[in-house]
Design an enzyme around this catalytic site. Structure first.
Site, PDB file in Angstrom:
ATOM      1  NE  ARG A   1      -2.580   1.094   3.499  1.00  0.00           N
ATOM      2  CZ  ARG A   1      -3.318   0.911   4.602  1.00  0.00           C
ATOM      3  NH1 ARG A   1      -4.581   0.548   4.508  1.00  0.00           N
ATOM      4  NH2 ARG A   1      -2.776   1.060   5.788  1.00  0.00           N
TER       5      ARG A   1
ATOM      6  CE  LYS B   1      -2.048   4.781   6.990  1.00  0.00           C
ATOM      7  NZ  LYS B   1      -3.093   5.511   7.686  1.00  0.00           N
TER       8      LYS B   1
ATOM      9  CD  GLU C   1     -11.742   6.438   5.114  1.00  0.00           C
ATOM     10  OE1 GLU C   1     -11.252   5.340   5.384  1.00  0.00           O
ATOM     11  OE2 GLU C   1     -11.208   7.252   4.344  1.00  0.00           O
TER      12      GLU C   1
HETATM   13  N1  PMP Z   1      -9.168   4.895   7.009  1.00  0.00           N
HETATM   14  C1  PMP Z   1      -8.260   5.839   7.275  1.00  0.00           C
HETATM   15  C2  PMP Z   1      -8.533   7.246   6.869  1.00  0.00           C
HETATM   16  C3  PMP Z   1      -7.065   5.507   7.937  1.00  0.00           C
HETATM   17  O1  PMP Z   1      -6.152   6.441   8.194  1.00  0.00           O
HETATM   18  C4  PMP Z   1      -6.839   4.155   8.308  1.00  0.00           C
HETATM   19  C5  PMP Z   1      -5.556   3.761   8.970  1.00  0.00           C
HETATM   20  N2  PMP Z   1      -5.357   4.362  10.200  1.00  0.00           N
HETATM   21  C6  PMP Z   1      -7.845   3.210   8.039  1.00  0.00           C
HETATM   22  C7  PMP Z   1      -8.980   3.617   7.368  1.00  0.00           C
HETATM   23  C8  PMP Z   1      -7.670   1.766   8.440  1.00  0.00           C
HETATM   24  O2  PMP Z   1      -6.670   1.147   7.664  1.00  0.00           O
HETATM   25  P1  PMP Z   1      -5.791  -0.046   8.250  1.00  0.00           P
HETATM   26  O3  PMP Z   1      -6.753  -1.078   8.719  1.00  0.00           O
HETATM   27  O4  PMP Z   1      -4.992  -0.501   7.082  1.00  0.00           O
HETATM   28  O5  PMP Z   1      -4.973   0.508   9.347  1.00  0.00           O
END
Ligand code: PMP
Length: 289
Positions: free
Chosen positions: A50, A149, A182
């Site tokens: 990622r 990200k 989210e």
């Molecule tokens: N959405 C956002 C905006 C995030 O920053 C994150 C990670 N902190 C997630 C979802 C969750 O992703 P992951 O399970 O890969 O940590």
């Protein structure tokens, strides 16, 4: 604490970034948050994949191979004895001039911090969390795609400010179409009967690594897992709602916009998935020691 920087481990007090780094000046860079469980780095390759996708999307060339970064993460964890902890892996655009042009930045900077994190108090995992939907809309996919990200988290920070000023710890962000997107650093799920629902990537989310594992675990438990556009209606009327993220892990949600969700306490599906997740996390990963 030892920090990985400029290709080596340095003391925390010497781990300094230039004021001309575009990561600082413009939030120009990408990052990952990774957990270690039981002396192993959890889902390391998925995080590195990622990271490289995020970097590609902003035309940032990471000056190390995937293999070299994996090795550097493991070495940093070893140096800090990060047995059960949290790793922040950051790649900034590097030092440039006082102008936006990223191509003036000749050397991206790779930083690895192996420490720990506690996003929410332990009590919330047992009793569930109250959250609200906020007015700050999640970034449009054609502006800054939430799949990247990036170091620019202002969109999420603005939503977080609304949540905290509204008396709760977390916010649900909607997208430009009004669908559920989210939380500020977590993905969101709703349970209705035997169905587990979550917004699809096309809703403009960061496709969480925890999210993907939870979907697999739910399928294995015989649930019907559906990626679908969801409105607030779907949350308000759900049997259970929970959030997922590397740092947050699995957080039960028992109140949204002052409405009680389900029975107002963590539900059986959330508890089971949380248990399954921790069993999976403790037994999988890249050995540190
Ligand atoms: N959405 C956002 C905006 C995030 O920053 C994150 C990670 N902190 C997630 C979802 C969750 O992703 P992951 O399970 O890969 O940590």
């Amino acid at each position: 604490m030892k920090i990985y920087m400029s290709g080596k481990l340095v003391d925390e007090k010497d781990a300094k970034v230039s004021v001309f780094d575009h990561g600082l000046l413009y939030g120009d860079g990408v990052f990952e948050g990774i957990r270690t469980y039981n002396g192993k780095v959890f889902m390391l390759e998925a995080h590195i994949d990622r990271l490289f996708r995020s970097a590609k999307a902003i035309d940032l060339k990471i000056p190390m191979s995937r293999k070299e970064i994996c090795k550097a993460v493991v070495e940093t964890c070893k140096a800090n004895r990060t047995y059960n902890g949290y790793v922040r892996l950051v790649v900034t655009r590097g030092v440039g001039t006082l102008g936006l042009n990223p191509y003036n930045c000749k050397k991206p900077q790779v930083i690895i911090i192996a420490a720990s994190i506690q996003l929410y108090p332990e009590k919330l995992y047992k009793e569930g969390m109250a959250i609200i939907t906020v007015g700050t809309v999640r970034n449009h996919t054609e502006a800054i795609n939430p799949g990247i990200k990036s170091l620019n988290y202002l969109n999420n920070i603005l939503a977080k400010i609304e949540a905290i000023n509204g008396g709760v710890m977390e916010a649900i962000m909607l997208n430009t179409h009004g669908y559920v997107c989210e939380a500020t650093g977590d993905n969101i799920f709703a349970v209705r009967g035997n169905m587990l629902m979550t917004p699809p990537s096309s809703a403009g989310i960061l496709e969480g690594i925890t999210r993907n594992i939870v979907m697999e675990l739910a399928s294995k438990n015989g649930m019907q897992v559906v990626e679908t556009n969801m409105s607030r209606y779907d949350l308000y009327t759900a049997d259970e709602v929970f959030l997922t993220g590397t740092a947050a892990e699995i957080v039960p949600v028992v109140e949204i916009d002052k409405r009680t969700i389900g029975k107002g306490k963590p539900g059986p599906v959330t508890l089971r998935l949380s248990e399954d997740f921790h069993v999976f996390a403790r037994s999988n990963g890249t050995n540190i020691f």
